[in-house]
Enzyme design. Structure first.
Site, PDB file in Angstrom:
ATOM      1  CG  HIS A 242      -1.720  -1.133   1.523  1.00 44.87           C
ATOM      2  ND1 HIS A 242      -2.875  -1.424   0.808  1.00 44.87           N
ATOM      3  CD2 HIS A 242      -1.595  -2.127   2.442  1.00 44.87           C
ATOM      4  CE1 HIS A 242      -3.416  -2.531   1.282  1.00 44.87           C
ATOM      5  NE2 HIS A 242      -2.669  -2.985   2.266  1.00 44.87           N
TER       6      HIS A 242
HETATM    7  O1  RIB Z   1      -5.244  -0.044   4.823  1.00 40.97           O
HETATM    8  C1  RIB Z   1      -3.861  -0.068   4.574  1.00 40.97           C
HETATM    9  C2  RIB Z   1      -3.165   0.985   5.371  1.00 40.97           C
HETATM   10  O2  RIB Z   1      -3.363   0.736   6.756  1.00 40.97           O
HETATM   11  C3  RIB Z   1      -1.632   0.974   5.168  1.00 40.97           C
HETATM   12  O3  RIB Z   1      -1.123   2.277   5.337  1.00 40.97           O
HETATM   13  C4  RIB Z   1      -1.150   0.112   6.294  1.00 40.97           C
HETATM   14  O4  RIB Z   1       0.181   0.425   6.699  1.00 40.97           O
HETATM   15  C5  RIB Z   1      -2.108   0.496   7.394  1.00 40.97           C
HETATM   16  O5  RIB Z   1      -1.642   1.703   7.981  1.00 40.97           O
END
Ligand code: RIB
Ligand code: CA
Length: 312
Positions: A242
């Site tokens: 992500h």
């Molecule tokens: O939903 C994904 C996000 O939530 C990413 O930033 C992961 O590190 C968590 O913080």
């Protein structure tokens, strides 16, 4: 000319890869500071983890700050079920030895935006938006000085990962997200719609391991640990990286495609709390406030990641 950024983060294995990518790319990015926020794990761990990652990258000189320890008005929700108890589960990690800055992360954000020339600093939130929104509330004069906010958060076609409707970063602090999305600052949003297309697989993880470096080994072990949650839940081939999407966008925006649309945050209903309501088809006359990403060239994304992390 490298872009001056402040990373706001809740490490988190994917945050760690994003920070390594940024610190490995001095020709593109000048990291003015890293602010930890409570999110995946509590603040005491996210600030510790941020320092561990900076030391791993060989950049002990990076200034790390602790920010807010809880959301603006809701109770903290964490994600140990995804990231493990420490937030960086996978490899064994020594305690950090580099210092944590005395100054509060929110004060660092305010002071930096007031000091640097207007529209020359980009904020890169990789976790809940508590620090960013608190800075905006405490010092509204900084809002018009922010060059851009490039954040990981939200979901529309991909729907939620922490509730049926909401993505984790937005869900943890919906009030903060509402402040940021209504601030008028130019936003680039990396939702699950695009990050779920930046998936690791065996070949990509082995490419990190094959770098033969400590950072490469760490990234491989972090993704090995981190991917089990998504593989179980989605039956996917690997873990969505992500947060590195935020940094990769700064280095090469052509990796991503999206649409400039209106995005608003659900802050009233518990059923859909934290949902990012994206007007993808333009059915309202609400003004477009975000470039909401929907696709990524995954092969080029991982090639960039592996090449840059191989420099550390
Ligand atoms: O939903 C994904 C996000 O939530 C990413 O930033 C992961 O590190 C968590 O913080
Ligand atoms: Ca994160």
């Amino acid at each position: 000319m490298p872009r001056k950024i402040i990373i706001d983060t809740d490490p988190g294995q994917d945050d760690a890869v994003a920070i390594l990518l940024a610190l490995a790319s001095p020709e593109d990015i000048d990291v003015l500071g890293i602010c930890a926020v409570a999110g995946n794990v509590p603040l005491a761990l996210t600030e510790r983890n941020a320092r561990i990652i900076c030391e791993l990258s060989g950049h002990r000189e990076t200034r790390v700050f602790a920010g807010c320890e809880k959301p603006i008005s809701r109770n903290l929700v964490t994600a140990e079920h995804v990231h493990g108890k420490t937030g960086l589960d996978g490899p064994q990690l020594a305690d950090p030895t580099m210092p944590l800055q005395e100054q509060h992360g929110v004060d660092f954000i305010i002071e930096t935006l007031r000091r640097e020339p207007a529209h020359t600093v980009t904020l890169c939130p990789l976790g809940p938006l508590t620090n960013i929104a608190t800075a905006m509330q405490r010092a509204p004069d900084i809002i018009d000085r922010i060059q851009q906010i490039v954040l990981m958060g939200g979901a529309y076609f991909e729907v939620g990962n922490i509730t049926p409707a909401a993505e984790f970063n937005i869900y943890v602090d919906p009030q903060a997200a509402d402040i940021v999305f209504k601030s008028g600052v130019p936003l680039v949003v990396m939702p699950l719609d695009v990050t779920h297309k930046a998936l690791t697989n065996r070949k990509r993880v082995e490419a990190f391991r094959a770098l033969g470096t400590e950072p490469g080994r760490m990234v491989a072990e972090w993704t090995d640990f981190f991917e089990r949650f998504d593989m179980q839940k989605y039956g996917s081939e690997g873990a969505p990286l992500h947060d590195p999407c935020v940094i990769a966008y700064l280095i090469d925006p052509s990796l991503f495609e999206g649409r400039h649309v209106n995005v608003e945050i659900e802050t009233q209903s518990e059923l859909t709390m934290g949902m990012t309501v994206a007007d993808w088809w333009g059915v309202t006359n609400r003004p477009a406030n975000a470039l909401f990403m929907g696709s990524v060239d995954a092969e080029r994304f991982f090639a960039l990641l592996t090449d840059r992390i191989g420099r550390l």
